[in-house]
Motif scaffolding. Structure first.
Motif, short mmCIF file in Angstrom:
data_model
loop_
_atom_site.label_atom_id
_atom_site.label_comp_id
_atom_site.label_asym_id
_atom_site.label_seq_id
_atom_site.Cartn_x
_atom_site.Cartn_y
_atom_site.Cartn_z
N ALA A 135 0.82 -1.22 0.00
CA ALA A 135 0.00 0.00 0.00
C ALA A 135 0.85 1.27 0.00
CB ALA A 135 -0.93 0.00 1.21
N PHE A 136 2.00 1.23 0.68
CA PHE A 136 2.79 2.46 0.86
C PHE A 136 4.04 2.53 0.01
CE2 PHE A 136 0.18 2.50 4.69
CZ PHE A 136 -0.18 3.83 4.76
N LEU A 137 4.37 1.48 -0.73
CA LEU A 137 5.58 1.54 -1.56
C LEU A 137 5.56 2.67 -2.58
CD1 LEU A 137 6.91 -2.05 -2.34
CD2 LEU A 137 8.14 -0.11 -1.34
N PRO A 138 4.42 2.98 -3.22
CA PRO A 138 4.44 4.12 -4.14
C PRO A 138 4.88 5.41 -3.46
CG PRO A 138 2.49 2.79 -4.52
CD PRO A 138 3.12 2.26 -3.27
N GLN A 139 4.42 5.64 -2.23
CA GLN A 139 4.83 6.84 -1.50
C GLN A 139 6.30 6.77 -1.11
OE1 GLN A 139 2.18 7.99 1.69
NE2 GLN A 139 0.35 7.37 0.54
N LEU A 140 6.74 5.61 -0.63
CA LEU A 140 8.14 5.47 -0.23
C LEU A 140 9.07 5.62 -1.43
CD1 LEU A 140 7.89 2.49 2.30
CD2 LEU A 140 8.28 4.91 2.83
N THR A 141 8.64 5.16 -2.59
CA THR A 141 9.45 5.33 -3.79
C THR A 141 9.58 6.81 -4.14
OG1 THR A 141 8.77 3.16 -4.61
CG2 THR A 141 9.67 4.71 -6.22
N ARG A 142 8.48 7.52 -3.97
CA ARG A 142 8.48 8.96 -4.26
C ARG A 142 9.41 9.72 -3.32
NH1 ARG A 142 3.05 12.74 -3.77
NH2 ARG A 142 4.09 14.78 -3.87
#
Length: 313
Positions: A135-142
């Motif tokens: 769920a949070f990998l897109p944010q962590l990648t950003r």
């Protein structure tokens, strides 16, 4: 988010690279999760507290000094975690730090433990960690952020009467190691925290569980010490600050890593000796969810609708 290597030196709050960043902590209603949310908030982070117990969760959030949100979410529910991720992004900004802390435990013989209860431990501790990362990998990648998986010394050597917990924590450790290699090219760092005896309600009844009691009694004096959630939160915060690959709580656990091949045999020996002194009836009486948080999760699970009907208690 930039950091430095090492975990032994505590960075003063005024100099911390955490200030102004966004953290997400699952299982934040009580115990280590609540203490860590407080410590990160004290370090100047905006914190999202995720958990099952909404009233307890939001009470903890209301006492924090920095801007925060509390979000009721079951880590086994991917849709709920996706909604939580959207709320975090909208209300606090994209996550720089995500801590997969949610966990429950059940003690007792495998054959006497209800299949649904055994499965629930795996789902929360292992599948829930993977759902949190997804769920949070897109944010962590950003943000080129940091994902911390809370593991346990239960991954070092599997204790009888704790099969679901030990299997889930070993699996969570393995998952985090695999994930680390995948996301490192994107600038995301994955850490694994190894927790030993910690004074949460999960271990409050440790003396009622023969194998856990025997394992603790057979450890060196310094290894028998039960650490407070606040102390563990300090060690975790230092690891988060430094984007550590491994965080040890307490720090001396780092010296146990080279000895891990010995632990399964040692644990088996102690457990075998203890179990020989107990009747099957006595062992069966020890089946149950450990801690108020685990019981709250299990009660919520039992009261929720299920596609195949009510699970067996």
């Amino acid at each position: 988010m930039r950091g430095i290597t090492g975990t032994d030196v505590h960075t003063p709050d005024r100099d911390t690279p955490l200030r102004g960043r966004v953290a997400v902590v699952t299982g934040a209603a009580r115990g280590v999760g609540e203490a860590l949310a407080r410590r990160l908030s004290d370090a100047g982070m905006r914190v999202a507290l995720l958990g099952r117990e909404e009233k307890t969760l939001c009470r903890a959030a209301a006492s924090l000094p920095s801007p925060n949100v509390c979000i009721e979410a079951d880590v086994t529910d991917r849709a709920a975690l996706d909604r939580a991720a959207r709320q975090v992004g909208e209300r606090l900004g994209p996550a720089d730090v995500v801590v997969a802390n949610a966990g429950i435990a059940v003690g007792g013989p495998f054959g006497r433990t209800a299949a649904d209860l055994w499965q629930r431990v795996i789902d929360v501790n292992l599948v829930g960690a993977a759902n949190t990362a997804r769920a949070f990998l897109p944010q962590l990648t950003r943000t080129r952020g940091y994902f911390l998986q809370i593991a346990s010394t239960a991954a070092f050597g599997s204790a009888p009467m704790m099969s679901a917990y030990c299997a889930s924590k070993a699996g969570a450790e393995s998952f985090a190691r695999a994930l680390r290699g995948e996301v490192e090219p994107d600038g995301v760092t994955v850490g694994i925290a190894y927790l030993h005896w910690t004074g949460t309600d999960m271990v409050s009844g440790i003396d009622d569980h023969p194998v856990l009691r025997a394992l603790r009694e057979n450890q060196p004096w310094f290894a028998r010490r039960v650490h407070t959630p606040a102390q563990v939160a300090d060690w975790l915060t230092a690891g988060i600050t430094h984007r550590a690959h491994q965080v040890y709580a307490p720090p001396w656990l780092r010296w146990c890593q080279p000895l891990r091949p010995l632990f399964p045999a040692l644990v088996a020996r102690v457990a075998r000796r203890e179990l020989r002194t107990r009747s099957r009836a006595e062992l069966a009486a020890d089946v149950g969810v450990l801690g108020a948080g685990g019981r709250a999760d299990w009660d919520s699970y039992l009261s929720a609708p299920h596609p195949r009907g009510r699970p067996h208690e």
